[in-house]
Design a protein around this motif. Structure first.
Motif, mmCIF file in Angstrom:
data_model
loop_
_atom_site.group_PDB
_atom_site.id
_atom_site.type_symbol
_atom_site.label_atom_id
_atom_site.label_comp_id
_atom_site.label_asym_id
_atom_site.label_seq_id
_atom_site.Cartn_x
_atom_site.Cartn_y
_atom_site.Cartn_z
ATOM 1 N N LEU A 11 1.195 -1.007 -0.010
ATOM 2 C CA LEU A 11 -0.078 0.098 0.063
ATOM 3 C C LEU A 11 0.714 1.024 -0.087
ATOM 4 N N LYS A 12 1.153 2.038 -1.290
ATOM 5 C CA LYS A 12 1.776 3.232 -1.500
ATOM 6 C C LYS A 12 0.756 4.138 -0.488
ATOM 7 N N THR A 13 1.135 4.103 -0.144
ATOM 8 C CA THR A 13 0.667 5.828 0.986
ATOM 9 C C THR A 13 1.728 6.672 0.535
ATOM 10 N N HIS A 14 0.409 8.511 0.115
ATOM 11 C CA HIS A 14 1.330 9.691 -0.492
ATOM 12 C C HIS A 14 2.822 9.870 0.727
ATOM 13 N N LYS A 15 3.685 10.707 -0.009
ATOM 14 C CA LYS A 15 4.367 11.564 0.872
ATOM 15 C C LYS A 15 5.390 10.596 1.715
ATOM 16 N N THR A 16 5.690 9.186 1.802
ATOM 17 C CA THR A 16 6.160 8.826 2.617
ATOM 18 C C THR A 16 7.060 8.247 2.500
ATOM 19 N N ALA A 17 7.645 7.950 1.309
ATOM 20 C CA ALA A 17 8.991 7.026 0.747
ATOM 21 C C ALA A 17 8.924 5.973 -0.109
ATOM 22 N N GLY A 18 7.523 6.004 -0.706
ATOM 23 C CA GLY A 18 6.390 4.835 -1.167
ATOM 24 C C GLY A 18 6.906 4.942 -2.256
ATOM 25 N N SER A 19 8.073 6.055 -3.236
ATOM 26 C CA SER A 19 8.284 5.365 -4.302
ATOM 27 C C SER A 19 9.926 4.786 -4.542
ATOM 28 N N SER A 20 10.474 5.177 -3.443
ATOM 29 C CA SER A 20 11.416 3.973 -3.039
ATOM 30 C C SER A 20 11.831 2.918 -3.012
ATOM 31 N N VAL A 21 10.371 2.767 -2.323
ATOM 32 C CA VAL A 21 10.073 1.011 -2.371
ATOM 33 C C VAL A 21 9.283 0.431 -2.972
ATOM 34 N N ILE A 97 3.924 3.851 6.388
ATOM 35 C CA ILE A 97 4.478 5.341 7.435
ATOM 36 C C ILE A 97 5.314 6.181 7.520
ATOM 37 N N ARG A 98 4.802 8.158 7.431
ATOM 38 C CA ARG A 98 5.803 8.413 7.992
ATOM 39 C C ARG A 98 5.321 9.264 9.273
ATOM 40 N N ASN A 99 6.310 9.945 9.650
ATOM 41 C CA ASN A 99 6.047 11.019 10.762
ATOM 42 C C ASN A 99 5.059 11.957 9.950
ATOM 43 N N GLU A 105 4.114 18.422 5.861
ATOM 44 C CA GLU A 105 4.648 18.916 5.008
ATOM 45 C C GLU A 105 4.927 19.224 3.628
ATOM 46 N N SER A 106 5.448 17.965 3.507
ATOM 47 C CA SER A 106 6.074 17.826 1.953
ATOM 48 C C SER A 106 4.607 17.353 1.174
ATOM 49 N N SER A 107 3.138 17.484 1.262
ATOM 50 C CA SER A 107 2.298 17.068 0.838
ATOM 51 C C SER A 107 2.175 18.650 0.417
ATOM 52 N N PHE A 209 18.478 3.988 -4.556
ATOM 53 C CA PHE A 209 18.183 5.090 -3.745
ATOM 54 C C PHE A 209 17.341 5.989 -3.965
ATOM 55 N N ARG A 210 17.203 7.235 -3.129
ATOM 56 C CA ARG A 210 16.433 7.956 -2.689
ATOM 57 C C ARG A 210 15.646 8.528 -3.954
ATOM 58 N N LEU A 211 14.385 8.494 -4.123
ATOM 59 C CA LEU A 211 12.954 8.949 -5.270
ATOM 60 C C LEU A 211 12.314 9.583 -4.939
ATOM 61 N N ASN A 212 12.231 10.940 -5.848
ATOM 62 C CA ASN A 212 11.202 11.699 -6.211
ATOM 63 C C ASN A 212 10.960 11.847 -3.897
ATOM 64 N N SER A 213 12.545 13.090 -4.067
ATOM 65 C CA SER A 213 13.318 13.950 -2.659
ATOM 66 C C SER A 213 12.941 14.999 -3.392
ATOM 67 N N ARG A 214 12.517 15.570 -2.437
ATOM 68 C CA ARG A 214 12.667 17.803 -3.506
ATOM 69 C C ARG A 214 13.960 17.695 -2.228
ATOM 70 N N SER A 215 14.704 19.123 -3.473
ATOM 71 C CA SER A 215 15.882 20.089 -3.090
ATOM 72 C C SER A 215 15.807 19.776 -2.134
HETATM 73 N N1 LIG Z 1 14.697 6.355 1.152
HETATM 74 C C1 LIG Z 1 14.556 7.400 2.065
HETATM 75 N N2 LIG Z 1 14.276 7.728 3.408
HETATM 76 C C2 LIG Z 1 13.745 8.498 3.699
HETATM 77 N N3 LIG Z 1 12.687 9.656 2.531
HETATM 78 C C3 LIG Z 1 12.942 9.090 2.110
HETATM 79 C C4 LIG Z 1 13.372 7.915 1.018
HETATM 80 N N4 LIG Z 1 13.023 8.150 -0.333
HETATM 81 C C5 LIG Z 1 12.190 8.984 -0.379
HETATM 82 N N5 LIG Z 1 11.656 10.057 0.245
HETATM 83 C C6 LIG Z 1 11.345 11.038 0.944
HETATM 84 O O1 LIG Z 1 10.136 10.627 0.603
HETATM 85 C C7 LIG Z 1 9.415 11.764 0.299
HETATM 86 C C8 LIG Z 1 8.322 10.961 -1.276
HETATM 87 O O2 LIG Z 1 6.941 10.018 -1.219
HETATM 88 P P1 LIG Z 1 6.549 9.558 -1.878
HETATM 89 O O3 LIG Z 1 7.694 9.062 -2.929
HETATM 90 O O4 LIG Z 1 5.708 8.576 -0.874
HETATM 91 O O5 LIG Z 1 5.808 10.758 -2.951
HETATM 92 S S1 LIG Z 1 3.841 10.278 -3.728
HETATM 93 O O6 LIG Z 1 3.586 9.982 -2.643
HETATM 94 O O7 LIG Z 1 4.879 8.517 -4.208
HETATM 95 O O8 LIG Z 1 4.466 11.339 -4.793
HETATM 96 C C9 LIG Z 1 9.564 13.050 0.001
HETATM 97 O O9 LIG Z 1 9.956 13.968 0.926
HETATM 98 P P2 LIG Z 1 10.173 15.476 0.618
HETATM 99 O O10 LIG Z 1 11.602 15.633 0.589
HETATM 100 O O11 LIG Z 1 9.439 15.475 2.235
HETATM 101 O O12 LIG Z 1 9.193 15.773 -0.441
HETATM 102 C C10 LIG Z 1 11.282 12.114 -0.333
HETATM 103 O O13 LIG Z 1 12.268 12.324 0.311
#
Ligand SMILES: Nc1ncnc2c1ncn2[C@@H]1O[C@H](COP(=O)(O)OS(=O)(=O)O)[C@@H](OP(=O)(O)O)[C@H]1O
Length: 354
Positions: A11-21, A97-99, A105-107, A209-215
């Protein structure tokens, strides 16, 4: 011990590192020739924010095509009876899940223009100072991104009263019963180690690798007061997070013990370091204007500046394919698997690449 688990629902929740999973699961599916429950037609998610229905999956119900899939991991709002039509009985279910403070804030940054509750407010601090000015329950499902978004993704009512203790406990018990594992984004590497252990996969399968992360430029810190308000505003998610953060560590220690957990995490990091050097130009993430290969450009949204990667030039073909899979953004990977799985259908189009 036993064979690797190959029927997996994430279950890919939103803004919780789900894209990396999701990347981990797509790579596993592709390299092991497994079928993936992909969004029907031109879509890139499984009907979100509507409750999931089996007909949102491509190929289902058509004579001659398969009725069940090995892997399911695209965004959806959880709805067990419908998921069970798509996934076999022995499926391993997990989520992440994420804090909720950081999730919100990400959302906010990502969905600012898209969510009615966020559209007319200049900052998250301002929103949290008087959320009911902006948040209207009847404004439609897109407001789910603005409050208890993880609770909503699990299929529950994100506006339920958080002080109804019996209700909250019953829903937490639902999650425990259905999901064999709940990962924690803040402990991503420990999460991957535990996941690998339970699925009996190889180390390389879960290196990501960390995907979908913000600068860092597009991350806005909250004031201490804003953080306290976010916890109260998303009290259901806060309960969820507290509960599963606790059970995560209990589980990790029961399955592996603290020493083995530490050493496996260290191995994972070493391996990721090796792949970073081998695959990535400059060994680092790049912002959108620096990414040269359009296939590697991640989808951009709102004020978020979403990072991606360039591959190192001059890789041999096999290494390049392996590295490409590691850095491929979600939309491109969905389109790729769709083309592989449904060669007779028109390929998914990615508008920002055209
Ligand atoms: N490996 C790892 N460890 C910790 N955090 C990580 C990791 N990979 C992605 N991220 C952070 O997850 C945020 C993106 O979440 P999602 O990929 O679930 O977003 S989405 O719902 O699919 O758009 C996004 O958070 P924010 O940068 O705060 O927006 C990513 O930085």
């Amino acid at each position: 011990v036993g064979p690797p688990v190959t029927n997996v629902m994430f279950l890919k929740t939103h803004k919780t590192a789900g894209s990396s999973v999701l990347n981990v699961l797509f790579r596993f599916a592709e390299t092991h020739n497994l079928s993936v429950a992909l969004p029907v037609g031109s879509g890139f998610h499984l009907g979100y924010p509507w409750l999931f229905l089996a007909r949102y999956v491509e190929g289902l119900g058509r004579p001659g095509l398969q009725q069940q899939f090995n892997i399911m991991c695209n965004h959806l709002r959880f709805n067990l009876p419908e998921v069970q039509k798509v996934m076999p009985n022995d499926t391993f279910y997990f989520t992440i899940i994420r804090n909720p403070v950081f999730q919100l804030e990400s959302s906010f940054t990502y969905y600012a223009a898209y969510v009615p509750a966020f559209r007319h407010v200049k900052s998250l601090d301002a929103f949290l100072a008087s959320p009911w000015t902006y948040y209207n329950r009847s404004a439609g499902l897109n407001n789910a991104y603005a409050r208890n978004n993880m609770w909503f993704d699990l299929g529950f009512d994100n506006d339920a009263p958080p002080d109804d203790e019996a209700y909250v406990r019953a829903r937490l018990a639902d999650v425990e019963q259905r999901f064999q594992l709940v990962l924690i984004a803040e402990h991503f590497d420990e999460s991957m180690v535990l996941l690998r252990h339970l699925l009996r996969w190889q180390l390389d399968d879960v290196v990501a690798f960390r995907l979908n992360s913000r600068s860092t430029r597009s991350v806005t810190g909250l004031t201490p007061e804003g953080r306290a308000r976010a916890k109260r505003w998303c009290a259901l998610d806060w309960r969820l997070y507290q509960h599963f953060n606790r059970t995560f560590w209990a589980r990790a220690h029961a399955e592996l013990g603290p020493r083995r957990l530490r050493s496996e995490v260290a191995r994972l990091r070493v391996r990721r370091g090796e792949l970073t050097v081998r695959c990535l130009q400059d060994g680092a993430a790049k912002n959108k204007s620096q990414i040269t290969d359009p296939r590697l450009r991640p989808f951009q949204s709102g004020q978020a500046d979403i990072l991606g990667y360039n591959l190192r030039p001059g890789l041999d073909n096999q290494t390049q394919q392996m590295c490409l899979r590691l850095v491929m953004p979600e939309l491109q990977y969905v389109a790729r698997l769709y083309a592989l799985q449904f060669p007779d259908k028109s390929p998914k189009r990615i508008p920002f690449l055209e």
